[in-house]
Design a protein around this motif. Structure first.
Motif, mmCIF file in Angstrom:
data_model
loop_
_atom_site.group_PDB
_atom_site.id
_atom_site.type_symbol
_atom_site.label_atom_id
_atom_site.label_comp_id
_atom_site.label_asym_id
_atom_site.label_seq_id
_atom_site.Cartn_x
_atom_site.Cartn_y
_atom_site.Cartn_z
ATOM 1 N N TYR A 28 33.840 11.539 -20.979
ATOM 2 C CA TYR A 28 35.089 11.818 -20.269
ATOM 3 C C TYR A 28 35.320 10.846 -19.102
ATOM 4 C CZ TYR A 28 31.796 14.391 -17.286
ATOM 5 O OH TYR A 28 30.737 14.749 -16.496
ATOM 6 N N ILE A 29 34.420 9.876 -18.965
ATOM 7 C CA ILE A 29 34.541 8.876 -17.904
ATOM 8 C C ILE A 29 35.122 7.586 -18.468
ATOM 9 C CG2 ILE A 29 33.279 7.389 -16.302
ATOM 10 C CD1 ILE A 29 33.430 10.224 -15.331
ATOM 11 N N SER A 30 36.150 7.078 -17.797
ATOM 12 C CA SER A 30 36.743 5.796 -18.153
ATOM 13 C C SER A 30 36.640 4.870 -16.947
ATOM 14 C CB SER A 30 38.214 5.983 -18.551
ATOM 15 O OG SER A 30 38.847 4.747 -18.725
ATOM 16 N N ILE A 31 35.950 3.745 -17.106
ATOM 17 C CA ILE A 31 35.809 2.793 -16.006
ATOM 18 C C ILE A 31 37.116 2.019 -15.863
ATOM 19 C CG2 ILE A 31 34.486 0.896 -15.019
ATOM 20 C CD1 ILE A 31 32.894 3.465 -15.366
ATOM 21 N N ALA A 32 37.879 2.331 -14.806
ATOM 22 C CA ALA A 32 39.170 1.672 -14.591
ATOM 23 C C ALA A 32 38.994 0.277 -14.019
ATOM 24 C CB ALA A 32 40.037 2.515 -13.657
ATOM 25 N N GLY A 33 37.915 0.062 -13.258
ATOM 26 C CA GLY A 33 37.711 -1.239 -12.670
ATOM 27 C C GLY A 33 36.442 -1.309 -11.847
ATOM 28 N N GLU A 34 36.096 -2.527 -11.430
ATOM 29 C CA GLU A 34 34.935 -2.777 -10.581
ATOM 30 C C GLU A 34 35.354 -3.696 -9.438
ATOM 31 O OE1 GLU A 34 31.622 -4.387 -12.752
ATOM 32 O OE2 GLU A 34 32.199 -3.331 -14.590
ATOM 33 N N ALA A 35 34.691 -3.541 -8.305
ATOM 34 C CA ALA A 35 34.929 -4.441 -7.169
ATOM 35 C C ALA A 35 33.613 -4.645 -6.444
ATOM 36 C CB ALA A 35 35.979 -3.863 -6.225
ATOM 37 N N LYS A 87 39.365 8.631 -14.454
ATOM 38 C CA LYS A 87 39.426 7.180 -14.283
ATOM 39 C C LYS A 87 38.641 6.815 -13.020
ATOM 40 C CE LYS A 87 43.867 7.615 -14.746
ATOM 41 N NZ LYS A 87 45.329 7.415 -14.806
ATOM 42 N N VAL A 88 37.675 5.919 -13.193
ATOM 43 C CA VAL A 88 36.698 5.654 -12.144
ATOM 44 C C VAL A 88 36.734 4.188 -11.705
ATOM 45 C CG1 VAL A 88 34.228 5.622 -11.623
ATOM 46 C CG2 VAL A 88 35.189 7.499 -12.972
ATOM 47 N N LEU A 89 36.640 3.983 -10.390
ATOM 48 C CA LEU A 89 36.483 2.653 -9.811
ATOM 49 C C LEU A 89 35.073 2.562 -9.222
ATOM 50 C CD1 LEU A 89 37.548 -0.107 -8.786
ATOM 51 C CD2 LEU A 89 38.368 1.099 -6.743
ATOM 52 N N LEU A 90 34.366 1.471 -9.538
ATOM 53 C CA LEU A 90 33.024 1.237 -9.016
ATOM 54 C C LEU A 90 33.093 0.168 -7.938
ATOM 55 C CD1 LEU A 90 31.132 1.008 -12.443
ATOM 56 C CD2 LEU A 90 31.658 3.058 -11.102
ATOM 57 N N VAL A 91 32.534 0.448 -6.764
ATOM 58 C CA VAL A 91 32.580 -0.509 -5.656
ATOM 59 C C VAL A 91 31.172 -0.687 -5.086
ATOM 60 C CG1 VAL A 91 33.644 -1.099 -3.449
ATOM 61 C CG2 VAL A 91 34.908 0.311 -5.091
ATOM 62 N N ASP A 92 30.620 -1.878 -5.296
ATOM 63 C CA ASP A 92 29.270 -2.185 -4.802
ATOM 64 C C ASP A 92 29.148 -3.700 -4.734
ATOM 65 O OD1 ASP A 92 26.368 -2.536 -4.543
ATOM 66 O OD2 ASP A 92 26.234 -0.424 -5.114
ATOM 67 N N ASP A 93 28.534 -4.209 -3.673
ATOM 68 C CA ASP A 93 28.446 -5.668 -3.533
ATOM 69 C C ASP A 93 27.223 -6.262 -4.234
ATOM 70 O OD1 ASP A 93 26.505 -4.783 -1.807
ATOM 71 O OD2 ASP A 93 27.226 -5.881 -0.049
ATOM 72 N N GLU A 94 26.478 -5.452 -4.977
ATOM 73 C CA GLU A 94 25.355 -5.952 -5.753
ATOM 74 C C GLU A 94 25.632 -5.729 -7.236
ATOM 75 O OE1 GLU A 94 21.475 -4.745 -4.505
ATOM 76 O OE2 GLU A 94 22.062 -4.612 -2.404
ATOM 77 N N ILE A 151 36.025 7.393 -7.069
ATOM 78 C CA ILE A 151 35.415 6.116 -6.685
ATOM 79 C C ILE A 151 33.932 6.332 -6.390
ATOM 80 C CG2 ILE A 151 35.381 4.239 -5.001
ATOM 81 C CD1 ILE A 151 38.321 4.672 -4.536
ATOM 82 N N PHE A 152 33.096 5.520 -7.036
ATOM 83 C CA PHE A 152 31.695 5.433 -6.650
ATOM 84 C C PHE A 152 31.609 4.301 -5.632
ATOM 85 C CE2 PHE A 152 31.242 7.835 -10.494
ATOM 86 C CZ PHE A 152 30.110 8.620 -10.287
ATOM 87 N N LEU A 153 31.254 4.637 -4.415
ATOM 88 C CA LEU A 153 31.424 3.711 -3.293
ATOM 89 C C LEU A 153 30.108 3.452 -2.564
ATOM 90 C CD1 LEU A 153 33.232 2.104 -1.373
ATOM 91 C CD2 LEU A 153 33.864 4.245 -0.254
ATOM 92 N N ASP A 154 29.673 2.201 -2.606
ATOM 93 C CA ASP A 154 28.491 1.786 -1.858
ATOM 94 C C ASP A 154 28.807 1.815 -0.363
ATOM 95 O OD1 ASP A 154 25.966 0.734 -1.266
ATOM 96 O OD2 ASP A 154 26.700 -1.324 -1.369
ATOM 97 N N ILE A 155 27.876 2.267 0.438
ATOM 98 C CA ILE A 155 28.117 2.364 1.879
ATOM 99 C C ILE A 155 27.854 1.029 2.574
ATOM 100 C CG2 ILE A 155 27.340 3.435 4.030
ATOM 101 C CD1 ILE A 155 26.763 5.984 2.428
#
Length: 248
Positions: free
Chosen positions: A30-37, A7-14, A55-59
Motif C-alpha cells: 500500500y506504499i507508493s514512493i512518490a519521490g526522493e530528496a 504516497k511517500v516522500l523520502l528525505v535523507d542526505d545519505e 514523509i520519512f524525514l532524516d533529522i
C-alpha cells in the motif's frame, strides 16, 4: 472497500539510507514512493508540485535540518504526516513538538516500521473526505441546487446577492446576506466584510492593502482579491489558529 494507498516522500542526505528505507518500504504493497530528496531544498521544491501523504524525514541533514523542514511542512502542508529518521535517539525528545507520527532509529527495524505505518493508516482513516453537501438556494422563480464545496464566495452587489461558483457560474439569490451568513456558518463560511462571505478553507493569503486601512484576501485558484475588514482581521486569525494554522 477501497484499499488505502499512501504516497511517500523520502528525505535523507545519505544515499545508502534512502536505499535502505526504500527497500524496507517495498514490503508494504500500500506504499507508493512518490519521490526522493537528498536535501531539504529539493524536498521543498518537490512538495510544491506533488501530492504526498507521508514523509520519512532524516533529522541531521547539512542544508536544512529535519526539524526546520518539519516546521515548514507543518505550516504549509498540515495534512502531511511525518516519520522522523535518526541515528541518534536523543533527538526524539526535541522533535515531539513537531507532532510526528513516530521516530525510527537507523538502521530501521522492520517490525517498528510496520508499527509506525499502522499508526499512519489509522490516522489517515480518520481523515475521510467530507461528505458532499448540497443546498437549495432561493432564486428567482424557484430554487437552485448547489454543491457547497463548489462555491468560491458570496458577494452583495448593490441590491443583488450573488453566489459565485468555481466554474464561473453566478446565481442571484433572493435571500439577504445576513440570512446566508446564518445558513453557511455551519459550512465554515466567514463574513469577512459587510458585502462578502468566504469559505475559510479556501483562503490562500491575507495582506494589508496599499493604504494600510484594511486587508485583502486571495482565495485558492482565484486571481482577484477580496476585502477583509480591519475589525474582522483578528477574528479570522483566531479561527485559523483554531484550525491548526500557526502564524510566525
Amino acid at each position: 472497500m477501497i484499499s488505502l494507498q499512501l504516497k511517500v516522500l523520502l528525505v535523507d542526505d545519505e544515499q545508502i539510507c534512502l536505499d535502505a528505507i526504500k527497500a524496507s518500504l517495498s514490503t508494504f504493497n500500500y506504499i507508493s514512493i512518490a519521490g526522493e530528496a537528498d536535501n531539504g531544498t529539493d524536498a521543498v521544491k518537490f512538495l510544491q508540485n506533488h501530492e504526498v501523504d507521508l514523509i520519512f524525514l532524516d533529522i541531521d541533514m547539512k542544508d536544512i535540518n529535519g526539524f526546520e523542514l518539519a516546521k515548514h511542512i507543518q505550516y504549509h502542508y498540515p495534512d502531511i504526516m511525518i516519520i522522523f529518521l535518526t541515528g541518534y535517539a536523543g533527538f526524539a525528545l526535541k522533535g515531539y513538538e513537531y507532532r510526528p507520527v513516530d521516530f525510527l532509529t537507523k538502521p530501521v527495524n522492520l517490525l517498528r516500521l510496520e508499527q509506525a505505518l499502522s499508526r499512519v493508516k489509522e490516522l489517515k482513516g480518520h481523515n475521510k473526505p467530507a461528505k458532499e453537501v448540497k443546498i437549495g438556494i432561493n432564486v428567482e422563480g424557484g430554487f437552485e441546487i448547489i454543491n457547497v464545496k463548489d462555491i468560491s464566495y458570496i458577494e452583495k452587489r448593490g441590491r443583488k446577492i450573488c453566489i459565485i461558483c468555481e466554474n464561473g457560474e453566478i446565481f442571484n439569490c433572493r435571500d439577504s446576506l445576513q440570512k446566508l451568513e446564518h445558513i453557511f456558518s455551519e459550512h465554515s463560511f466567514f463574513r469577512s466584510h459587510q458585502s462578502f462571505l468566504v469559505p475559510i478553507e479556501k483562503i490562500k493569503s491575507i495582506r494589508i492593502d496599499d493604504f494600510k486601512r484594511s486587508y485583502l484576501m486571495q482565495l485558492k485558484d482565484k486571481k482577484e482579491e477580496l476585502p477583509l475588514s480591519r475589525d474582522k482581521y483578528n477574528e479570522l486569525k483566531e479561527l485559523l489558529l483554531q484550525r491548526g494554522i500557526k502564524f510566525y
